[in-house]
Every structure is written in structure tokens, then in C-alpha cells.
Design an enzyme around this catalytic site. Structure first.
Site, PDB file in Angstrom:
ATOM      1  N   HIS A 207      36.320  35.452  36.367  1.00 25.62           N
ATOM      2  CA  HIS A 207      36.039  36.895  36.339  1.00 25.62           C
ATOM      3  C   HIS A 207      35.783  37.437  34.945  1.00 25.62           C
ATOM      4  CE1 HIS A 207      40.294  37.083  35.250  1.00 25.62           C
ATOM      5  NE2 HIS A 207      40.061  38.291  34.788  1.00 25.62           N
TER       6      HIS A 207
HETATM    7  C1  UD1 Z   1      40.379  43.653  34.600  1.00 26.07           C
HETATM    8  C2  UD1 Z   1      40.996  43.438  33.218  1.00 26.07           C
HETATM    9  C3  UD1 Z   1      41.213  41.950  32.963  1.00 26.07           C
HETATM   10  C4  UD1 Z   1      41.994  41.325  34.095  1.00 26.07           C
HETATM   11  C5  UD1 Z   1      41.273  41.608  35.401  1.00 26.07           C
HETATM   12  C6  UD1 Z   1      41.957  40.996  36.591  1.00 26.07           C
HETATM   13  C7  UD1 Z   1      40.364  44.999  31.407  1.00 26.07           C
HETATM   14  C8  UD1 Z   1      39.501  45.178  30.219  1.00 26.07           C
HETATM   15  N1  UD1 Z   1      40.093  43.916  32.150  1.00 26.07           N
HETATM   16  O1  UD1 Z   1      39.087  43.086  34.580  1.00 26.07           O
HETATM   17  O2  UD1 Z   1      41.934  41.778  31.764  1.00 26.07           O
HETATM   18  O3  UD1 Z   1      42.104  39.937  33.880  1.00 26.07           O
HETATM   19  O4  UD1 Z   1      41.201  43.035  35.575  1.00 26.07           O
HETATM   20  O5  UD1 Z   1      41.227  41.194  37.759  1.00 26.07           O
HETATM   21  O6  UD1 Z   1      41.239  45.795  31.639  1.00 26.07           O
HETATM   22  N2  UD1 Z   1      36.082  46.405  41.220  1.00 26.07           N
HETATM   23  C9  UD1 Z   1      36.097  46.590  42.580  1.00 26.07           C
HETATM   24  N3  UD1 Z   1      37.297  46.876  43.163  1.00 26.07           N
HETATM   25  C10 UD1 Z   1      38.461  46.997  42.455  1.00 26.07           C
HETATM   26  C11 UD1 Z   1      38.412  46.821  41.044  1.00 26.07           C
HETATM   27  C12 UD1 Z   1      37.221  46.521  40.454  1.00 26.07           C
HETATM   28  O7  UD1 Z   1      35.096  46.497  43.255  1.00 26.07           O
HETATM   29  O8  UD1 Z   1      39.510  47.243  43.059  1.00 26.07           O
HETATM   30  C13 UD1 Z   1      34.785  46.062  40.579  1.00 26.07           C
HETATM   31  C14 UD1 Z   1      34.106  47.283  40.029  1.00 26.07           C
HETATM   32  O9  UD1 Z   1      32.756  47.158  40.237  1.00 26.07           O
HETATM   33  C15 UD1 Z   1      34.396  47.197  38.548  1.00 26.07           C
HETATM   34  C16 UD1 Z   1      34.491  45.689  38.309  1.00 26.07           C
HETATM   35  O10 UD1 Z   1      35.020  45.160  39.517  1.00 26.07           O
HETATM   36  O11 UD1 Z   1      33.431  47.820  37.774  1.00 26.07           O
HETATM   37  C17 UD1 Z   1      35.349  45.295  37.161  1.00 26.07           C
HETATM   38  O12 UD1 Z   1      36.643  45.881  37.290  1.00 26.07           O
HETATM   39  P1  UD1 Z   1      37.488  46.269  35.972  1.00 26.07           P
HETATM   40  O13 UD1 Z   1      38.860  46.702  36.345  1.00 26.07           O
HETATM   41  O14 UD1 Z   1      36.687  47.173  35.118  1.00 26.07           O
HETATM   42  O15 UD1 Z   1      37.581  44.906  35.184  1.00 26.07           O
HETATM   43  P2  UD1 Z   1      37.997  43.457  35.676  1.00 26.07           P
HETATM   44  O16 UD1 Z   1      36.827  42.583  35.474  1.00 26.07           O
HETATM   45  O17 UD1 Z   1      38.649  43.489  37.031  1.00 26.07           O
END
Ligand code: UD1
Length: 354
Positions: A207
Site C-alpha cells: 500500500h
Molecule cells: C495510511 C497511512 C500509512 C498507513 C496506512 C495503513 C499516512 C500518511 N499514511 O495510508 O502510514 O500505513 O494508512 O492503511 O497517514 N481509502 C478508502 N477507504 C478508507 C481509507 C482510505 O477508500 O477507509 C482510500 C482513499 O481513496 C484514500 C486512499 O485510500 O485516498 C489512501 O488513504 P489514506 O488514509 O490517505 O492513506 P493510506 O494509503 O491508507
């Protein structure tokens, strides 16, 4: 009674607050409130962990949601500042790990002159292109109490000028979570429901933006793992799913499944032949379990998993060669399931006395 905020936001945080919440919830000297910033919000990325880990509904949900780093950080800071001003201010804010909310709530709290404790302080990858490294550096530059999982973290903090009396080597909270859930994990045998046999499959998680945001990189990873002679179970993170949306095909040995809850996932990992991942926490969990882990990154903020544990850093060029030489390793100091009780003692004796 002292009010403690336990901040959680995203998937790895829920596991980190759970043992501490359970250790504190019945103490008469504190009122522990779970604050969920809402960085992760899908059932499988959030509520599934509350269910598995017996966590109550959060005291407050800040609904920060997704967005660019600045948007997500700003929304979290604004909402958390408002909460602290409108409700009585907490005596202590506990932030965990290194996600955006860890930094955002620390900044908002510090500017309100609140005391902050950082659980999992001091880890450094020394790679400032990782958003988590920025979150770790900022949080550790303004915390009041530093609770570390390994001695290398103590050394990093001392080198950065943190006073030694503020640092406490408390051990690894993720191992508390595993120990707390071990019986249920061992009973689950999740591999069975996928038609697999123990040690006859590989678990893959990806991820990190560096591995998944560009389709060419992800395709190169898939091409490489298609040469592995075992089924590969791949719980797909929403971020990764987006990048895969336009792919025509995935390798035949790759079984893509939805993100798993804690118990199912740990059950799967504990019986895997080995794990390929770019996660932070999985490097630690596999080290504790003695399951070989191949981390597809150039650096790790958890070097003890390589020097002592079962983890090896790999590149796409050497992955197939490295998986021929798996490592079992041993368990690092104070990864013993007693971190939450060490923190509780510290809180009672020192932190809340001030
Ligand atoms: C975040 C953390 C990372 C952690 C990871 C675990 C930061 C910078 N990154 O990264 O350290 O290892 O979580 O998963 O804080 N999304 C969904 N549903 C959700 C959450 C996210 O669809 O419930 C999608 C959205 O499109 C979003 C993308 O995933 O834009 C990324 O989510 P985000 O929380 O921004 O970062 P992660 O890659 O999950």
C-alpha cells in the site's frame, strides 16, 4: 479524575490503542476517551477492527476523511482543536505511530498547551520522501513523553536532542495486541476457508505510494511474483485497488481478496510460508511469530526486525533470490505483551502526577 485522549485514525492505529484502552478503561484515576479522526472510514478499514478488538464506539468521530496530505492534516487539526476547546481539555493526549492524524493532533494539542505522549516514538527510516517519516519527525519534535518500542528509537531521540528523562523504552504495543487476541487467532484457521494448507501459501500486502501509485511499478511487482511457485494471498488496500482498476489481468497465482479484519489477517499470516509486504507493522508481527518477511522497500524505520527478527529488505531485482534464504530470527527485547501495563504504571506514577 484525569482525562486522557487516545487518538486513532487509520488501520494500524486501532491495533495500537486497543491494549492500552483495555488496560486503562477500569482505572479509577482516569477517564480514557477514544478519539477517531476518520482518516480510515470503510467498514473493513476501521469498524472491523473495533469489532475484533472489542473497542467501544469512539467518544468522538472527527470525520476527517480522505484527501491530499495537506487537506487531511488540516481538517484533522481543525476538528481536533475545536473538540479540545469546546469540551474540557484533556490532561494528556496519547498519539500512536506515524499516520497523518498522529502529527495533526500533536500540533493542534501542543498549540493549546496540552501534554502529549507519543507511543512508538523515535522510529526513523531516514527517508524523508516517506510521509510517515515527516509525521514521525514533527511529532517527536513537540512531544512531552516518548514511549519507544526498541533501543534504536531511544538512540535516535537522544541524537535529536530529546532529554533522556522524557524517553521510556516500553516495548512493542503491537505484540500486546497479538498476545491479547492469540487464542482467538489460533482458533480461526482462516487459511482453511480459502482452501489452503499451512505453510503452503504466501501473504502479500502492498500500500506504500512508492509501490502502488504508479501502474508500471505495480505491474513489475506482479510480473516478479508470478514466478513464485505458491499461491499468493493478497488482501488489497483501497489505495492499491484504485491503481489496479485499469489492469487487464493479474498473475494466476495471485488471489486478490478484500482487506481483512485483525483476527483473520493474523491467522493467515501466522501460518504463511512467508510474507512479502511494504507495511511497517507487519515487519514487527512476523518477527514476533518467526514468519519470514520480505519487505519491498529500500529502508525500514524498524531496523530491529532485520538485525534481530525475521525481516529482510528486498528489491524487485533480488526478491526471487532472497526468498530462497528465509530467516526465522528471534524476538526483540520487551516485545512481550506487557507494554500496556508498563505504560499504565508510568502514567500512574509519573505523567499524571505533574
Ligand atoms: C495510511 C497511512 C500509512 C498507513 C496506512 C495503513 C499516512 C500518511 N499514511 O495510508 O502510514 O500505513 O494508512 O492503511 O497517514 N481509502 C478508502 N477507504 C478508507 C481509507 C482510505 O477508500 O477507509 C482510500 C482513499 O481513496 C484514500 C486512499 O485510500 O485516498 C489512501 O488513504 P489514506 O488514509 O490517505 O492513506 P493510506 O494509503 O491508507
Amino acid at each position: 479524575m484525569k482525562v486522557i485522549h487516545l487518538i486513532c485514525a487509520a488501520r494500524p492505529n486501532f491495533m495500537k490503542i486497543a491494549p492500552l484502552y483495555h488496560a486503562l478503561k477500569d482505572k479509577s484515576w482516569c477517564d480514557t476517551k477514544i478519539i477517531h479522526t476518520g482518516q480510515h472510514y470503510d467498514y473493513k478499514m476501521s469498524q472491523a477492527f473495533f469489532d475484533d478488538l472489542d473497542l467501544p464506539k469512539p467518544h468522538c468521530h472527527l470525520n476527517a476523511g480522505s484527501g491530499s496530505h495537506a487537506e487531511q492534516t488540516a481538517r484533522t487539526m481543525m476538528a481536533y482543536e475545536k473538540l479540545c476547546i469546546e469540551e474540557s481539555k484533556p490532561d494528556l493526549v496519547i498519539v500512536v505511530g506515524d499516520v497523518n492524524a498522529t502529527m495533526a493532533c500533536s500540533i493542534a494539542a501542543k498549540k493549546l498547551h496540552l501534554k502529549i505522549a507519543h507511543l512508538e516514538a523515535g522510529l526513523r527510516s531516514f527517508d524523508r520522501s516517506m510521509p510517515e517519516e515527516i509525521n514521525r519527525l514533527v511529532t517527536d519534535s513537540i512531544s512531552d513523553f516518548y514511549w519507544t518500542p526498541s533501543k534504536d528509537a531511544d538512540e535516535n531521540l537522544l541524537r535529536e536532542g530529546v532529554q533522556s528523562e522524557k524517553i521510556r523504552f516500553v516495548g512493542n504495543i503491537m505484540i500486546d495486541t497479538y498476545c491479547m487476541m492469540q487464542d482467538r487467532i489460533e482458533k480461526r484457521a482462516y487459511y482453511d476457508s480459502l482452501g489452503l494448507l499451512p505453510q503452503q501459501y504466501v501473504v502479500l500486502t502492498l500500500h506504500r505510494p512508492i509501490n502502488v501509485d504508479r501502474a508500471e511499478r505495480l505491474e513489475a511487482i506482479f510480473e516478479k511474483i508470478s514466478q513464485i511457485d505458491l499461491p499468493i494471498i493478497f488482501p488489497v488496500h483501497p489505495r492499491t485497488r484504485k491503481s489496479m482498476a485499469h489492469m487487464k489481468a493479474v498473475p494466476r497465482n495471485l488471489m486478490c481478496i478484500n482487506p481483512l479484519g485483525y483476527i483473520d489477517f493474523m491467522s493467515l499470516v501466522s501460518k504463511a510460508a512467508y510474507v512479502i509486504s511494504d507495511s511497517g507493522g507487519i515487519q514487527e508481527e512476523t518477527t514476533y511469530l518467526g514468519v519470514p518477511c520480505f519487505t519491498l522497500r529500500d529502508s525500514t524505520e524498524r531496523p530491529v526486525t532485520v538485525s534481530v527478527g525475521s525481516n529482510q529488505l528486498v528489491s524487485l531485482d533480488n526478491l526471487l533470490e532472497k526468498i530462497q534464504c528465509p530467516k526465522k530470527g528471534t524476538i526483540p527485547d520487551l516485545w512481550d505483551g506487557k507494554t500496556a501495563s508498563r505504560i499504565t504504571e508510568l502514567l500512574e506514577l509519573v505523567v499524571l502526577e505533574e
